[in-house]
Structures are given as C-alpha cells and as structure tokens.
Design an enzyme around this catalytic site. Structure first.
Site, PDB file in Angstrom:
ATOM      1  N   GLY A  40      -4.740  -4.207   6.261  1.00 16.43           N
ATOM      2  CA  GLY A  40      -3.703  -3.981   7.265  1.00 16.43           C
ATOM      3  C   GLY A  40      -3.860  -2.636   7.933  1.00 16.43           C
ATOM      4  N   ASP A  69      -7.292   3.206  -2.927  1.00 21.06           N
ATOM      5  CA  ASP A  69      -8.013   3.299  -1.646  1.00 21.06           C
ATOM      6  C   ASP A  69      -8.190   4.768  -1.284  1.00 21.06           C
ATOM      7  OD1 ASP A  69      -9.052   3.049   0.890  1.00 21.06           O
ATOM      8  OD2 ASP A  69      -7.350   1.950   1.744  1.00 21.06           O
ATOM      9  N   LYS A 108     -10.425  -6.640   8.125  1.00 15.99           N
ATOM     10  CA  LYS A 108      -9.390  -6.322   9.117  1.00 15.99           C
ATOM     11  C   LYS A 108      -9.938  -6.770  10.461  1.00 15.99           C
ATOM     12  CE  LYS A 108      -7.757  -2.114   6.824  1.00 15.99           C
ATOM     13  NZ  LYS A 108      -7.677  -0.645   6.908  1.00 15.99           N
ATOM     14  N   LYS A 120      -2.961   5.030  -2.456  1.00 15.56           N
ATOM     15  CA  LYS A 120      -3.895   5.842  -1.689  1.00 15.56           C
ATOM     16  C   LYS A 120      -4.267   7.033  -2.557  1.00 15.56           C
ATOM     17  CE  LYS A 120      -4.031   3.757   2.337  1.00 15.56           C
ATOM     18  NZ  LYS A 120      -5.301   3.300   2.937  1.00 15.56           N
ATOM     19  N   GLU A 122     -11.274   1.024  -3.247  1.00 18.00           N
ATOM     20  CA  GLU A 122     -11.583   0.746  -1.842  1.00 18.00           C
ATOM     21  C   GLU A 122     -12.168   1.982  -1.158  1.00 18.00           C
ATOM     22  OE1 GLU A 122      -8.116  -0.939   0.001  1.00 18.00           O
ATOM     23  OE2 GLU A 122      -8.896  -0.751   2.030  1.00 18.00           O
ATOM     24  N   SER A 160       0.861  -1.183   0.000  1.00 13.40           N
ATOM     25  CA  SER A 160       0.000   0.000   0.000  1.00 13.40           C
ATOM     26  C   SER A 160       0.899   1.235   0.000  1.00 13.40           C
ATOM     27  CB  SER A 160      -0.877  -0.052   1.263  1.00 13.40           C
ATOM     28  OG  SER A 160      -1.634   1.116   1.414  1.00 13.40           O
ATOM     29  N   ASP A 183     -14.084  -1.207   3.143  1.00  8.63           N
ATOM     30  CA  ASP A 183     -13.180  -1.378   4.280  1.00  8.63           C
ATOM     31  C   ASP A 183     -13.911  -0.797   5.499  1.00  8.63           C
ATOM     32  OD1 ASP A 183     -11.213  -1.001   6.242  1.00  8.63           O
ATOM     33  OD2 ASP A 183      -9.704  -0.166   4.928  1.00  8.63           O
ATOM     34  N   LYS A 213      -1.275  -1.007  -4.283  1.00  6.43           N
ATOM     35  CA  LYS A 213      -2.447  -0.198  -3.910  1.00  6.43           C
ATOM     36  C   LYS A 213      -1.982   1.237  -3.731  1.00  6.43           C
ATOM     37  CE  LYS A 213      -4.875   0.141   0.529  1.00  6.43           C
ATOM     38  NZ  LYS A 213      -5.560  -0.661   1.559  1.00  6.43           N
TER      39      LYS A 213
END
Ligand code: OSB
Ligand code: MG
Length: 375
Positions: free
Chosen positions: A290, A188, A262, A163, A213, A135, A238, A161
């Site tokens: 995570g 995400d 998670k 952000k 996400e 990520s 998420d 991934k």
C-alpha cells in the site's frame, strides 16, 4: 475505448496521525486522481507518488507533467481495443511507473464499466474477501507503539507490520514479540540498511518474523541475494521490484522469497498481474502493498488482492486507519475476522463522496483532444 476527456485532480487529505518510515514523516496524504471520460462512462485511477522523491524517483509534480505532456496526448491519439493494447503502446516510455499506473487504473475502471464486470472478475479473482494487515510507523518510544499494536490486534488485523530503521529495530521487535508470542509479525526497513549491517539484520532471525521487507538499497537485487543467503527470515522485496523483468531477475538470483506488489511502483495492474503470475509459477507468495491510498486506489487494490497467489495479508487496511473521512462512501471497513470485502461491481466513481473530494481537491484541470493549452 475512445477517450474524450481527462481530468486531473491534486488531492490532499490530512492523516489522522503522522506516519513515519525510515525515509519520511508524513502528515498529509497527497495524490493525483485521474478521471477519464469515454464511451458514455467515466473511470477513476489514483497516482500514488509522494511530494518528494523519497520512496522512488517520482513526485506528484513529475507525474502531473508526464500525464499532461506525454500520456494524456497519447491516450487521445486513437481508439483502444483493451487496456493491454494501451500498455503496449506506452512500452517505449522509460519508467515513470506511478504516472502510468494512475492513468492505466482509470482505463481499467472505465473498461470494467464498458464490460459490466468488476475488476476482480476481469482479472480472475478467486475470493470475495481478502485478509489484510496494518503497517505501523516509527514512533518516538515503545510506549507510543505498543498500544497501537494492541489496538490493531483487537480490531482483528491478520498481521502487524512494523517500520524499522537503525536505532528502531531489534529492541522494538523484541518488545512486541515477547508480549505477543503468536502474532503474525513482519518488518519493513524501506532501504535503511547496507550489507555491512548483516550481523544486526541476522538478529531478526530470533523473532519468527513472517518476512523482512526491503532491508537494503531501493534499486538493489545483488546485495539482497547475499543477505538472503545468511538470513533464515525470508526477504520480501518492495522498492527494488519495479517490473516483471526485474522480478524474474531477483527470483533467479535468490534476492527474495516473497514479493510485495504495488501497482503504482510497477506501472499498473497489467504489470502487477504479470508479476503475480510469474511468482505463482515459481511458487513464490505475493501480497498487495500500500501507499496510504485513498478509497479509490484502495478499492482497486482489493480487486487485485483477490487473485489466487496473493497468499499473505495485504497492506489494505480500513479507510479509518489513515483518514477521518475518506473520499468514498461507504468507506473501506475491516470485518471482525481481519478481512475486507472485494468490490463486486464495476466502477469506483459511483462511490465518491463529492463533498469530501471537492473539499480535499487543491487543483484540477481538464484536458481534451486538440485543445492546445496556452502557457
Ligand atoms: O514501504 O510499504 C511501504 C507507505 C508509504 C510508502 C511506502 C510504504 C508504505 C506503507 C504503508 O508501508 C502501507 C499502507 O498503505 O497501509
Ligand atoms: Mg515497503
């Protein structure tokens, strides 16, 4: 399982490089470690809340309070036949999922030692290695980000991934996609958009993303359903999936086609497995998310990721992605083909690097049954 003593530790570890999401820029990883003693063994768990209520409503201080004043007194109150037995008796407590999950993880760790079986075995894991991804946080420029993508691919990570947030989205995704046309790529947003941003979010459909996400509000499953109808990219939830019931509702509404699980967010591994099973029954793929876990949470998340319906790479990167020195030895490492080994033995305590752990511990306290603390 009778619990004789519980220790809480507040641990603060510097991150190798700052990690920025749409809601925060983190330079340190703080967590609570929960250590339970009983039956001649000790079990460890990690509380993944942050210092501020930016990901969900919990903070490490609220978790300490809930553990000290609610959960730890309860855990001393009787003998537990199983971890599920414990979970049933805390069902009446509202939310505070991260606090519960940290203690529950420690109980699982202890239970696995009592049974002499690894967590993966106890939970029905089907693989000894799991695929993982990395990520990458928000940066100030593409010049900062692109070398990190390149390094992640070179190390072997199975997917990247990114952000995103308003102002750091389509252009960034376009730049990465045009340089790596075949990369398994996902984004995400950590709730940074609103339904009014649908047109912009539709722009993501041009880049063959594995998923987007949590684009909308942290507690929303209604607007996400509306958005999913207009996007071809699968939405993965998420933040908004905080329980098995909420997951069922979201799947019924069509709010997501993929679920990030998670353990901290949903209250522990019992709830995580229930959500995993629900998704499996509905043909919905899951992956293990995570929270920049230390080695303790990382090893336990690997055990979870060995279950059959964790079909997409998890956010369970190597320890060195975040830490110069983890608190476990050996630390979690990435194999050249982008997989990480699932622990095959019970108990994470045996892997603690005590010098590192003591060095990073800011505060610790021991709780025992019947000992009334003086304030
Ligand atoms: O949304 O998945 C998230 C880290 C902190 C809080 C929320 C998230 C994340 C990550 C990092 O994306 C995942 C990791 O632990 O590697
Ligand atoms: Mg996320």
């Amino acid at each position: 399982m009778r619990i004789d003593r519980v220790e809480l530790r507040w641990v603060s570890m510097p991150l190798r490089t700052p990690f920025e999401t749409s809601f925060a820029r983190e330079t340190n990883k703080d967590c609570l470690l929960v250590r339970v003693f009983g039956e001649g063994f000790e079990g460890w768990g990690e509380v993944v809340a942050m210092n501020e209520p930016l990901y969900n409503e919990e903070t490490l201080k609220t978790c300490w309070h809930i553990l000290e004043d609610v959960l730890i007194p309860l855990v001393f109150s009787r003998d537990w036949s199983s971890v599920e037995d414990w979970c049933r008796s805390v069902r009446h407590i509202r939310r505070n999922y991260m606090a519960r999950a940290g203690l529950e993880a420690a109980l699982w760790d202890l239970y696995s030692l009592c049974e002499g079986k690894s967590l993966a075995t106890l939970w029905g894991g089907v693989r000894s290695r799991v695929e993982v991804g990395i990520s990458l946080g928000i940066e100030s420029s593409l010049e900062q980000l692109l070398p990190q993508v390149e390094a992640g691919i070179a190390e072997g990570y199975r997917r990247i991934k990114l952000k995103i947030k308003p102002g750091w989205d389509l252009e960034v995704v376009k730049a990465v996609r045009s340089r790596w046309p075949d990369l398994v790529l996902q984004v995400d947003a950590n709730s940074a958009y609103r339904l009014e941003d649908s047109e912009l979010l539709k722009g993501l459909d041009d880049f063959s993303l594995l998923l987007v996400e949590q684009p909308l509000e942290h507690d929303d499953i209604v607007d996400h359903a509306v958005l999913q109808r207009s996007l071809s990219t699968p939405i993965c939830l998420d933040e908004s999936i905080d329980s098995g019931d909420q997951c069922r509702r979201a799947l019924d509404l069509g709010s997501a086609r993929i679920i990030n699980i998670k353990p901290g967010r949903v209250g522990g591994f019992v709830a995580s497995r229930a959500i995993h099973d629900l998704c499996a029954a509905r043909g919905v793929p899951c992956w293990v998310g995570g929270m920049l876990e230390t080695g303790v949470g990382r090893l336990q998340n690997l055990a979870l990721a060995s279950l059959p319906n964790f079909r997409l790479p998890g956010d369970i990167s190597a320890s060195r992605r975040y830490f110069t020195r983890d608190i476990i030895e050996p630390e979690v490492t990435l194999e050249p083909d982008g997989c990480v080994r699932v622990p095959q033995v019970p108990g994470v305590g045996q892997f603690l690097d005590w010098r590192a752990l003591d060095f990073y511990t800011q505060r610790s306290e021991v709780f025992q049954p019947g000992v009334v603390r003086q304030c």
